[in-house]
Design a protein around this motif. Structure first.
Motif, PDB file in Angstrom:
ATOM      1  N   SER A 556       0.886  -1.108  -0.046  1.00 28.79           N
ATOM      2  CA  SER A 556      -0.044  -0.171   0.098  1.00 28.79           C
ATOM      3  C   SER A 556       0.513   0.958  -0.297  1.00 28.79           C
ATOM      4  CB  SER A 556      -1.390   0.068   1.500  1.00 28.79           C
ATOM      5  OG  SER A 556      -1.862  -1.509   1.014  1.00 28.79           O
ATOM      6  N   GLY A 557       2.273   1.575  -0.370  1.00 28.47           N
ATOM      7  CA  GLY A 557       2.983   1.856  -0.240  1.00 28.47           C
ATOM      8  C   GLY A 557       2.826   2.806   1.440  1.00 28.47           C
ATOM      9  N   ARG A 558       3.288   1.860   2.245  1.00 29.05           N
ATOM     10  CA  ARG A 558       3.337   2.456   3.593  1.00 29.05           C
ATOM     11  C   ARG A 558       4.297   1.645   4.234  1.00 29.05           C
ATOM     12  NH1 ARG A 558      -1.086   5.069   5.919  1.00 29.05           N
ATOM     13  NH2 ARG A 558       0.059   5.403   7.763  1.00 29.05           N
ATOM     14  N   ASP A 559       5.011   2.858   4.799  1.00 29.59           N
ATOM     15  CA  ASP A 559       6.397   2.774   6.268  1.00 29.59           C
ATOM     16  C   ASP A 559       5.735   2.224   7.021  1.00 29.59           C
ATOM     17  OD1 ASP A 559       8.350   2.142   8.095  1.00 29.59           O
ATOM     18  OD2 ASP A 559       9.781   3.220   6.506  1.00 29.59           O
ATOM     19  N   VAL A 560       4.848   0.765   7.418  1.00 29.93           N
ATOM     20  CA  VAL A 560       4.559   0.727   8.264  1.00 29.93           C
ATOM     21  C   VAL A 560       4.921   0.885  10.143  1.00 29.93           C
ATOM     22  CG1 VAL A 560       2.768  -0.812   7.374  1.00 29.93           C
ATOM     23  CG2 VAL A 560       5.093  -1.623   8.618  1.00 29.93           C
ATOM     24  N   MET A 561       7.138   0.840   9.869  1.00 28.70           N
ATOM     25  CA  MET A 561       7.269   1.466  11.284  1.00 28.70           C
ATOM     26  C   MET A 561       7.617   2.526  11.355  1.00 28.70           C
ATOM     27  SD  MET A 561      11.477   0.846  11.388  1.00 28.70           S
ATOM     28  CE  MET A 561      11.716   2.334  10.584  1.00 28.70           C
ATOM     29  N   ILE A 562       7.150   3.289  11.028  1.00 25.10           N
ATOM     30  CA  ILE A 562       7.429   5.329  10.978  1.00 25.10           C
ATOM     31  C   ILE A 562       6.346   5.774  10.893  1.00 25.10           C
ATOM     32  CG2 ILE A 562      10.210   5.074  10.945  1.00 25.10           C
ATOM     33  CD1 ILE A 562       8.860   7.060   8.030  1.00 25.10           C
ATOM     34  N   ASP A 563       5.021   4.636  10.174  1.00 28.96           N
ATOM     35  CA  ASP A 563       3.663   4.717  10.206  1.00 28.96           C
ATOM     36  C   ASP A 563       3.576   5.862   9.284  1.00 28.96           C
ATOM     37  OD1 ASP A 563       0.555   4.404  10.316  1.00 28.96           O
ATOM     38  OD2 ASP A 563       0.610   6.056  11.767  1.00 28.96           O
ATOM     39  N   ALA A 564       3.967   5.429   8.183  1.00 28.98           N
ATOM     40  CA  ALA A 564       4.269   6.748   7.111  1.00 28.98           C
ATOM     41  C   ALA A 564       3.728   6.170   5.735  1.00 28.98           C
ATOM     42  CB  ALA A 564       5.456   7.259   6.746  1.00 28.98           C
ATOM     43  N   PRO A 565       2.660   7.164   4.675  1.00 25.68           N
ATOM     44  CA  PRO A 565       2.276   8.361   5.146  1.00 25.68           C
ATOM     45  C   PRO A 565       1.162   9.162   6.765  1.00 25.68           C
ATOM     46  CG  PRO A 565       1.563   7.784   3.862  1.00 25.68           C
ATOM     47  CD  PRO A 565       2.108   6.512   3.636  1.00 25.68           C
TER      48      PRO A 565
END
Length: 580
Positions: A556-565
């Motif tokens: 989904s294009g997310r960085d789930v570690m830093i919760d971005a975007p």
């Protein structure tokens, strides 16, 4: 210094030395009178030994250590009584004399082992812990090695590493841009570069005849295993060159990388194939040539038997799968259902079993006798014990569907081995492709690609037949990279923009800086860009690029570690002049 040696460094030759180690507790074992702790860093594991009788306080301190505690241990290198041949440090251990707890740790959410019990989403959330695992670190070491050897090779060939901007102008070609609002120029936006394409061409105009950059690029497109919203290119450009110069230079780079990084030597020149041949033979512009199963045109051999599915189709294509005639009806039904999935889109699947006794059994016996089926087998090169699959329909769609089926059967047959590497240059792509929905041409590569000189005359009369002076390097079904000889003449570049539906005013507004530069003595030039992520993953024998990127995004294009975007506050939006 917190350590005198790393945890992968000590050997039997160090026995008797006083050392200091630091790292993370991998595991500990309490054996009553002795306690052993495996201490880990990115270089390896060393066993620490604590003797209850000799130093009970120190041994009891060691027993309180949990997984992933960060510690420092001082002691003497001694011979290990129970040696571990699976560890480089397995002949020795450290008789600890002093132990310091540097930082305690919570119990990790998954085991930090080669074979972890953590799922993909959980490991992505705690990526900083996943990165401690040896398999992941090995992948990033491979990436580092490839990047280092790339720089060495290109530097030895006279290339200059030149940085280009990340905040640029949005242009309408290619994938969607990621845009960045400008606080100082409210209502206007930068775009993040999909590639440094125009800048490297401007560097050629500037006289930098050999440029390279290992550069981050950005594309706002749907994701998959070999695609990320931000990715890295080995981006290269050369002036005063023709296509052959480019192919020879970068074939040399790939040979150098495989030799120095993997110890693999490619003998002779890489094979070459035209785009038209690749599509007709494999249904892909990046064919996997580790195995056969080439397409066979069965349109004429299947015609006139009152089987409408074939008679009314634009294309009837078959492949012969070696040794697969023993597939059961259940297996064949499952494959048929698989090709009917929306992702593949076939309406059905016909099969022919080439039995060991020379007879044939098919799913269309009602329409085709054994004599006809035999001609299919002869045309496709199928032998006794093989299985023929046949798909039909629209030519382009059927080719794509058969490509997917061919790759699946190659995998099931064990013919797509990760340690087997087969490069292939694909040449002579179409310059343009027609967009039915918008009623105009699109550039198959990008609008700066030069037509082949022998096709210049077709630009005004039949632009759809113009071939591009473009090339891709494929390996194992993956497009490692591609490029082209560029347009360096303003008139031809303006004509190209016109074919793509730009008015002269639009072309000047979007690309006037490049068109203007071509009026000041632009040299002939061309280049190529390799996807570093894909290249490293292919060299590592993997399908997914994510583990070769330190901090990747999910599907989904997310960085789930830093919760971005993530959302930004109203004050920031107001400062940027943006209202949602």
């Amino acid at each position: 210094m917190y350590r005198s040696h790393t945890n992968g460094e000590l050997r039997a030759t160090h026995i008797g030395q006083e050392v200091t180690l630091a790292g993370w507790v991998q595991k500990s074992r309490d054996l009553g009178g002795m306690t052993f702790v495996d201490l880990r860093d990115r270089y390896g594991i060393t066993q620490l030994a604590f003797n209850l009788e000799e130093n009970s306080e120190l041994c009891l301190q060691a027993r309180k250590l949990g997984r992933e505690f960060v510690i420092q241990a001082k002691g003497t290198v001694i011979e290990r009584s129970s040696k571990n041949a699976n560890l480089p440090t397995g002949e020795i251990e450290i008789k600890v004399s002093e132990l310091t707890l540097l930082n305690a740790a919570k119990t990790p959410p998954f085991t930090i082992e080669d074979d972890t019990d953590g799922g993909e989403e959980l490991r992505a959330q705690f990526r900083y812990l996943d990165l401690r695992r040896n398999p992941v670190q090995q992948k990033l070491r491979l990436r580092n090695h490839v990047a280092l050897e790339t720089r060495k090779f290109l530097d030895s060939k006279g290339f200059l590493d030149v940085e280009t901007p990340y905040l640029i102008k949005s242009t309408p070609e290619g994938a969607r841009d990621f845009v960045v609002p400008s606080r100082m120029n409210q209502g206007e936006f930068y775009a993040l570069p999909q590639s440094p394409q125009t800048f490297k061409q401007l560097l050629m105009v500037s006289g930098f005849d050999r440029y390279y950059q290992i550069v981050k690029c950005f594309r706002d497109e749907d994701l998959r295993a070999d695609r990320q919203p931000e990715f890295t290119q080995i981006d290269c450009e050369m002036a005063f060159v023709e296509q052959e110069d480019i192919l020879n230079m970068f074939e040399g780079l790939i040979k150098h990388l495989f030799q120095t990084v993997r110890g693999i030597t490619f003998e002779g020149d890489f094979p070459r194939m035209t785009y038209a041949e690749a599509m007709a033979t494999y249904g892909s512009d990046k064919p996997d040539i580790r195995f056969g199963m080439k397409f066979t045109d069965l349109k004429e051999l299947s015609a006139g038997k009152n089987f409408p599915v074939f008679d009314n189709a634009e294309a009837v294509i078959g492949i012969a799968v070696p040794g697969a005639s023993e597939y059961t009806r259940k297996q064949l039904d499952e494959i048929t259902d698989w090709v009917k999935r929306p992702q593949i889109g076939a309406l059905g699947l016909v099969y022919v079993k080439c039995n060991a006794d020379g007879t044939f059994k098919s799913s269309v016996d009602k329409f085709y006798d054994e004599a006809t089926l035999k001609t299919w087998a002869e045309a496709s090169g199928a032998k006794a014990g093989d299985l023929i699959f046949v798909l039909s329909g629209d030519l382009d769609k059927t080719r794509k569907q058969m490509n997917e089926l061919r790759l699946r059967m190659g995998t099931e047959s064990g013919l797509r081995r990760g340690d087997d590497f087969k490069p292939l240059w694909v040449l002579d792509f179409p310059l343009l492709e027609w967009d039915e929905e918008n009623g105009r041409y699109h550039a198959m590569h990008h609008p700066f690609t030069s037509p082949k000189p022998e096709d210049f005359s077709l630009i005004d009369t039949d632009p759809g037949k113009v071939r591009a002076n473009a090339y891709d390097l494929a390996m194992n079904g993956v497009e490692l990279g591609g490029g082209s000889i560029r347009i360096h003449d303003r008139a031809l570049q303006s004509r190209m923009f016109e074919l793509l539906g730009f008015t002269p005013e639009q072309a000047q507004d979007q690309f006037g800086f490049l068109l203007n530069a071509f009026e000041y003595g632009a040299p002939p030039h061309g280049g190529l860009a390799f996807g570093l992520d894909r290249l490293v993953a292919t060299m590592g024998g993997s399908d997914s690029i994510r583990d070769y990127i330190a901090f990747p995004k999910n599907n989904s294009g997310r960085d789930v570690m830093i919760d971005a975007p993530s959302a930004i506050d109203e004050a920031q939006l107001k400062e940027l002049g943006i209202k949602l």
